[in-house]
Write a protein that holds these residues in place. Structure first.
Motif, PDB file in Angstrom:
ATOM      1  N   GLY B   5       0.843  -1.188   0.000  1.00 31.65           N
ATOM      2  CA  GLY B   5       0.000   0.000   0.000  1.00 31.65           C
ATOM      3  C   GLY B   5       0.877   1.236   0.000  1.00 31.65           C
ATOM      4  N   MET B   6       0.438   2.277  -0.672  1.00 36.82           N
ATOM      5  CA  MET B   6       1.252   3.493  -0.753  1.00 36.82           C
ATOM      6  C   MET B   6       0.355   4.700  -0.523  1.00 36.82           C
ATOM      7  SD  MET B   6       3.664   4.686  -3.930  1.00 36.82           S
ATOM      8  CE  MET B   6       4.833   3.344  -3.924  1.00 36.82           C
ATOM      9  N   LEU B   7       0.857   5.686   0.220  1.00 35.11           N
ATOM     10  CA  LEU B   7       0.065   6.909   0.394  1.00 35.11           C
ATOM     11  C   LEU B   7       0.958   8.101   0.695  1.00 35.11           C
ATOM     12  CD1 LEU B   7      -0.303   7.815   3.665  1.00 35.11           C
ATOM     13  CD2 LEU B   7      -1.656   5.700   3.676  1.00 35.11           C
ATOM     14  N   THR B   8       0.472   9.283   0.303  1.00 39.18           N
ATOM     15  CA  THR B   8       1.162  10.545   0.595  1.00 39.18           C
ATOM     16  C   THR B   8       0.262  11.367   1.509  1.00 39.18           C
ATOM     17  OG1 THR B   8       0.193  11.549  -1.383  1.00 39.18           O
ATOM     18  CG2 THR B   8       2.379  10.602  -1.619  1.00 39.18           C
ATOM     19  N   SER B   9       0.837  11.874   2.581  1.00 40.67           N
ATOM     20  CA  SER B   9       0.004  12.521   3.598  1.00 40.67           C
ATOM     21  C   SER B   9       0.621  13.853   4.038  1.00 40.67           C
ATOM     22  CB  SER B   9      -0.123  11.568   4.791  1.00 40.67           C
ATOM     23  OG  SER B   9      -0.637  12.237   5.921  1.00 40.67           O
ATOM     24  N   GLY B  10      -0.232  14.765   4.484  1.00 37.21           N
ATOM     25  CA  GLY B  10       0.239  16.071   4.945  1.00 37.21           C
ATOM     26  C   GLY B  10       0.316  17.075   3.814  1.00 37.21           C
ATOM     27  N   GLY B  11       0.835  18.254   4.099  1.00 34.31           N
ATOM     28  CA  GLY B  11       0.988  19.288   3.078  1.00 34.31           C
ATOM     29  C   GLY B  11       1.816  18.732   1.934  1.00 34.31           C
ATOM     30  N   ASP B  12       1.399  18.977   0.701  1.00 34.68           N
ATOM     31  CA  ASP B  12       2.139  18.397  -0.412  1.00 34.68           C
ATOM     32  C   ASP B  12       3.466  19.124  -0.594  1.00 34.68           C
ATOM     33  OD1 ASP B  12       1.154  20.828  -1.541  1.00 34.68           O
ATOM     34  OD2 ASP B  12       1.547  19.990  -3.524  1.00 34.68           O
ATOM     35  N   CYS B  13       4.359  18.537  -1.337  1.00 28.17           N
ATOM     36  CA  CYS B  13       5.594  19.238  -1.714  1.00 28.17           C
ATOM     37  C   CYS B  13       6.141  18.636  -2.995  1.00 28.17           C
ATOM     38  CB  CYS B  13       6.620  19.195  -0.594  1.00 28.17           C
ATOM     39  SG  CYS B  13       7.455  17.623  -0.421  1.00 28.17           S
ATOM     40  N   GLN B  14       7.221  19.245  -3.488  1.00 24.03           N
ATOM     41  CA  GLN B  14       7.849  18.773  -4.718  1.00 24.03           C
ATOM     42  C   GLN B  14       8.509  17.414  -4.483  1.00 24.03           C
ATOM     43  OE1 GLN B  14       8.653  21.556  -3.076  1.00 24.03           O
ATOM     44  NE2 GLN B  14       8.357  23.351  -4.371  1.00 24.03           N
TER      45      GLN B  14
END
Lengths: 357, 357, 357, 357
Positions: B5-14
């Motif tokens: 499983g993969m996820l990105t969390s919090g304020g985005d960034c480059q």
């Protein structure tokens, strides 16, 4: 032998140095003997006799440099006819310094306010050649002004950056673009940045049309919406107020700018997360883009030629891709604005962009 | 066969996409059979079982793309242990979805808040590998985080632009840089942009020291002063308040942010023209710089390897130019801050930069 | 009172001015009286006594300026011990000028060749402090050199541009990146630009492995392949030649560089359309990136401190994120190279990048 | 219901996707039912029936993307009337596929070669609307083509980079800019980059004039000279050869391009260090600049409208800042060139730029 005064006035922008370099190179390359007096901080320098001689080398290496090597100021524009705090008559002082230095001509770089004063000096008998500088592209008599395209680039970069963060978070984002009276900068950076809604002073908006566009996008599966909003965007109701009434309203304004009010309205009416970004003065700064460098160099070069030929009283403008001379009395006091019926607005609408109208 | 499983969390960034591409390429190139489940909008996707399968081609062409192809959110961070509005226990829901999909491991990209939750999931028995994402570079256990260098570039560009306009008009200019608790971003963009004064949360300022620096520059013939001010800059007096008292104070704050208060104080004490620019969310957006692309690719690649090797419970960090594994319990809940005694602060001071202390 | 000589030598790169500004600001801010003699065009200026005094203002406004305000040259490096065409002993001449000006110390900015000469001057009894300048990042004793990251950015931009055109036309494209002996620049810009194949001097290539990678991509539906090739890339066969034999071979070379030979071999063996692009000297030019500005400022500042403290005979280096002093005899004559077993190479391979080995 | 075929042909350039997005958005927003068939790799896709349906979402997110989502090729341009290797008549095949798919119209994006073929298809009875794509800006009937301004930016950046390194080393530097027949790109990037000498196909050069300019600069204390040289720059002697004789000469040419020959001549006649840089295909690549994004969007949008209105047989051009329709028979087979007497050339000369004439 020619003796030329030079000054940059009003809000600074990109390519001022490139334009002065154009004038300087043209003059120094002409074979004629020339002396160039650079007045510091705009008309202030002319009023108070604050200047420095500019040599050929002063114009080297400044093509790509932002800002102005002479400094600028917004003095005296509105108070031009009032004496200063020491009782000095500003117009008189400028005329005296002009004559004391036995100048043949003034080369003046500036925007709308600057041109009013330049025209006044012309009426007072001084020889004047002007160059159209402003990020707003709102000068009458020329298709283009230098600074504009560089500012479009910076505003567009801001929208580009906001695009990725808006998409990641599913937000509504407002990017506030410079322009109190005229929307060219917002219109162009909005289209270039792929904004979904563009609000400019020339086309008053209806907040419900804005809400509708946001909801429509949402229904079509778009998680975010980008608005490019000019500083001077105005609602339909407010556009019906008299100038005085609107000024009064702004005085008691609880928001830093209209973008924040629009954000608040969208928040209240849709419950969405809305953010505002204000690139602000960055839009005037930095190195000029290649377009502006070429354009300012061309204008400067032709201004130099006009000085050599003794053709005064004109702004060096741009019409149909050629440099033209525009009498100062035609330029002064007028504003070039976005026509709501113009091709570019119609084309933007065909792309699906809403103007909130 | 590995199910990830993969996820990105919090304020985005480059470079979030670049990092995920690194993980994906490493896994798909490994020869082992893999299935990657991309949870949408951070932990929210894991809680509510909202995901899409990621194929090898999903990781193509995203190296230079800003934002995150999975979306992000700040949910649930603080309310992690509270049930949602329908009474669902969030941690339980995440565990259930993890097990329902028979995942071998979660790959989680995020900053401080994200790491707290990731560590909680680890304590709950889930296999977790994390990647350090934040423009603030404030994660414990790693010399660097991706997003940071790209954000430095954008903030520096803003200061560069302001430089030319400040110089032209002889103004004091404040550029407000992101960072509520930690000053790395302001410190680095301030030095890179040639700021004269840098204010960061870790070094409380004395407004009189700031005024003194401005006046000193003026005496030395410098017509302008640039301040790089972190969102979380704090005065010496305010730094003596308790956390609660300070929060209370900010609630009744009449300025949009501390930069505006500082501007007001300088205005009042010096009579100068002071302007504030807030690049804001642009600092998180746009294409990652080459440094971040390389760095995120390296981290992602090693995270992929950890997944293949079954090494869980760690953040992939960076120490002394090599990729390292840092146990999550060491990372969670800590903040890496600028030390006022560090080399870079000392060097900045030797350059003549004032920290207002 | 301190009297310092300063010079920049070897191929120019970004952030030379930023580094000198760091030294100058540190010295002029120190309170001590200082005189800085800037020798023009590298060691040439020291040999022939060609210099100009550098005032505090000379270091203003050069942080973002590419190139070097002192000029540079590759003289005399290899012929250092041979007399010049007028029979002047170069080392003697440098010592004489040093003593004639009663210098306390030389601050020398340069790469490998420069450091050999700097160490020689140290052995001859002169006080020397050096700064590590090179786009190649190949200096022994420091993790990083300034210029490197800026050059990575330019080379990466070139690969980015080529990416879109390669994809549109389904071509094989070779981007030749600077680096005759060392591959850091190619390795980093290759990873950052998403190159599929990276060829560096430290890892000799087998043309059949390259062909295989191209064909494999084609089978997987990828219409194009990008190669980042260092100027000094070398085939396995050629790497077995003695240095002398290889030099001989290159003398009779029918291609402008090895990239063109590789292109020709790919063309012949695959029948594909192969193009070569050589960004060349653009990689050394332009404004330094924020990373390099900060890094060079830090190094310069510490170099200034070393001069003030009378600590000579060292290069100011960078280890584990802190500035360190590295004895010149340890630096001179050595080359830092990419280790084929290093983490970054392993990680690149896990991403699917081929090194042709 | 409208059925539209779309293809991009010839060398790729920036803003092809932006233009197609303009067409697509206009069509899908119009309310009318539309089907868009995207032919792959230019006319090749039309000949061999290789296409994919383009949905509304295919046009999302491509505004800033370089290259072309449809791929391109230079096929069949010159051999248009010859059968292919399997004996297939290309024009017939295109007509058959057009009719088989019951297309109402083809939207074709391309440059000079593309327009010849487009006009041929029009003569064969197909409905065609074209868009002017080329970095050369050499299409007849339009003031501007998209791709041009983006290419100017890249070429100018190259000259900017070279500027700092040339100045540091006191070298003569040649930057070879794309353009075999037409010099707009070299002229504009040369002026924008501050080149001292600009050589374009339209103004044959005299090597002695070039040498003179270099020596003159040297006498005036300038240590370096920058030349912007078009690929198709030609000497006065060579310009007197017949086309056939010149082609013959180039066949036996010992230099990779004319820039290298000019470099060799300068070296021999002045003894100076002369370097050549060739940005090459990078000039076609990367993200389109804001100017091109706006311009291509406007053109695309109007092309969409023409399709909806059933107005065929025209190129969408640009005249005096408005979008216009130009009959294809007027465009095909003509070349727009730099007039040696044009304003911009005269202005460049007044700036002191030499054209070697």
């Amino acid at each position: 032998m020619k003796r030329i005064g030079m000054l940059t006035s009003g809000g600074d922008c990109q390519a001022l140095n490139a334009a002065m370099r154009g004038v300087g190179k043209c003059l120094f390359n002409s074979g004629e003997r020339v002396e160039i007096y650079g007045f510091l901080e705009g008309y202030k320098g002319l009023i108070y006799g604050n200047f420095r001689m500019l040599a050929s080398t002063d114009f080297s290496g400044i093509l790509t440099k932002g800002g102005t090597i002479l400094g600028s100021s917004r003095t005296p524009f509105k108070q031009i006819k009032e004496p200063d705090e020491n009782g000095i008559d500003k117009v008189d002082a400028m005329k005296q310094n002009y004559h004391k230095l036995r100048l043949d001509c003034l080369v003046i770089l500036g925007g709308n306010g600057t041109h009013k004063t330049a025209n006044l000096l012309r009426e007072e008998g001084l020889n004047v050649v002007t160059l159209p500088k402003t990020i707003d592209n709102d000068l009458w008599g020329t298709d283009m002004t230098f600074g504009f395209q560089s500012a479009v680039n910076i505003a567009t970069e801001a929208i580009d950056c906001i695009h990725t963060t808006a998409a990641s978070h599913g937000r509504v984002f407002i990017v506030e673009v410079m322009g109190h009276k005229v929307g060219f900068l917002t219109l162009n950076s909005g289209i270039a940045g792929g904004a979904d809604i563009i609000l400019i002073p020339e086309i008053p908006y209806d907040i419900d049309k804005i809400i509708h566009k946001i909801e429509e996008r949402s229904k079509n599966g778009r998680r975010f919406t980008i608005l490019a909003v000019a500083e001077g965007a105005i609602s339909k109701e407010d556009s019906k107020l008299s100038k005085k009434e609107y000024k009064e309203k702004l005085k008691n304004y609880k928001f830093p700018s209209v973008s924040y009010e629009i954000a608040q309205q969208i928040r209240e009416k849709t419950g969405r997360d809305v953010r505002v970004t204000v690139p602000g003065h960055t839009q005037r700064g930095g190195s000029p883009c290649p377009y502006d460098r070429v354009f300012a160099s061309r204008l400067g070069s032709e201004a130099g030629k006009m000085v050599l030929d003794g053709e005064y009283g004109c702004m060096v403008g741009y019409k149909n891709r050629e440099i033209v001379k525009v009498p100062l009395e035609e330029v002064a006091g007028k504003l070039k604005m976005v026509s709501p019926d113009s091709g570019v607005v119609r084309e933007a609408k065909m792309l699906g962009i809403s103007f909130g109208d």
